[in-house]
Design an enzyme around this catalytic site. Structure first.
Site, PDB file in Angstrom:
ATOM      1  N   TYR A   5      -2.053  -1.083  10.475  1.00 59.02           N
ATOM      2  CA  TYR A   5      -1.991  -1.227   9.016  1.00 59.02           C
ATOM      3  C   TYR A   5      -0.660  -0.691   8.487  1.00 59.02           C
ATOM      4  CZ  TYR A   5      -3.815  -1.084   4.185  1.00 59.02           C
ATOM      5  OH  TYR A   5      -4.031  -1.272   2.831  1.00 59.02           O
ATOM      6  N   SER A  25       0.869  -1.175   0.000  1.00 57.45           N
ATOM      7  CA  SER A  25       0.000   0.000   0.000  1.00 57.45           C
ATOM      8  C   SER A  25       0.910   1.230   0.000  1.00 57.45           C
ATOM      9  CB  SER A  25      -0.831   0.001   1.297  1.00 57.45           C
ATOM     10  OG  SER A  25      -1.357   1.281   1.568  1.00 57.45           O
TER      11      SER A  25
END
Ligand code: NAD
Length: 261
Positions: A156, A143
């Site tokens: 995350y 990401s």
């Protein structure tokens, strides 16, 4: 079709980006092992559709990425059914957003387990097969949060930064075996999951759909456009090709300029 006779295992491919990558690899001739949570009937219909659309074999394994023994079983299943694993895409992922003092311990652990540790187990289990054939492609769906942070996403961001480190380390370990290891770092991708957030955001912020997209979701994305699932799948297709055989250990951004800032 450059992936004919190859086998791809894609974690979390019952929806979203993982499913787009599975379809891209099937389009290029690879046999597929799907994985992911969800409604059994829906998954069966996805599996069927891939076989019908691309004339490849597509199987499904229900391994939960929280369970190392199930992950090992999934890789063994792929090897048993198809004779090996050539392409491994670590895509399964979840998100939870909270200030760190209130971040529930179990949510933090689950994000690290699914978004990071599961890739250690898939890679460890799949490498012997790739080394045997002296060819392999490992693609970790990271990401923009593998490179930069946002508040309230401690688990995350930690997991995605971790996957960048795992990618580089494994790339070095297997570099002479014809195996490449790369991460793809997307910005905001238009997936069913993102789409479903819009009505809630519109309500809680008293904004129109366009305002939510531009001012909330795409605030950090200079193009003000979502990355598409197909954009990510095409990059995964390229990384699987022979043209990409010298690309390894990289974290490739596909983020509309997010991390250029
Ligand atoms: P998604 O929710 O559509 O897909 C996630 C997949 O992971 C699903 O198939 C789900 O069943 C599976 N999964 C979740 N928990 C699992 C578990 N315990 N065991 C097995 N499978 C499990 O989401 P997506 O947006 O397609 O995300 C896919 C990947 O892309 C994730 O790693 C995510 O972090 C990453 N990503 C997404 C975006 C975005 O904007 N959508 C941006 C950057 C990175």
């Amino acid at each position: 079709m450059h992936l004919t006779h190859k086998t791809a295992v894609i974690t979390g491919s019952s929806s979203g980006i993982g499913l787009a990558v599975a379809r891209e690899y099937a389009k290029n001739g690879a046999n597929i092992v799907l994985n992911g949570l969800g409604d059994a009937k829906e998954i069966e219909s996805i599996r069927h559709q891939i076989e019908a659309d691309f004339k490849v074999k597509c199987l499904y394994h229900s391994a939960n990425m929280l369970k190392p023994e199930e992950i090992r079983d999934m890789i063994a299943y792929a090897v048993g059914q198809f004779g090996g694993v050539d392409l491994l895409v670590n895509n399964a992922g979840i998100q939870f957003v909270s200030p760190i003092e209130e971040f529930p311990d179990d949510k933090f652990d689950a994000i690290i387990a699914i978004n990071l540790v599961s890739s250690f187990h898939t890679i460890k289990a799949a490498l012997p097969s790739m080394k045997k054939s002296q060819w392999g492609r490992i693609i970790n769906i990271a990401s923009a949060h593998a490179l930069v942070a946002s508040p309230y996403k401690s688990a995350y961001v930690a997991a995605k930064h971790g996957i960048a480190g795992l990618t580089k380390t494994v790339a070095l370990e297997v570099a002479t075996h014809g195996i490449t290891v790369n991460a793809i770092a997307p910005g905001y991708v238009w997936t069913p999951l993102v789409e479903k957030q819009i009505p809630d955001q519109m309500k809680s912020r008293s904004m129109t759909e366009e305002e939510v997209k531009e001012k909330v979701l795409l605030a950090a994305q200079p193009t003000k456009k979502f990355v598409t699932m197909q954009d990510v799948a095409s990059m995964a297709g390229y990384l699987a090709s022979d043209a990409a055989s010298s690309i390894t250990g990289t974290v490739m951004s596909i983020d509309g300029g997010w991390t250029a800032q």
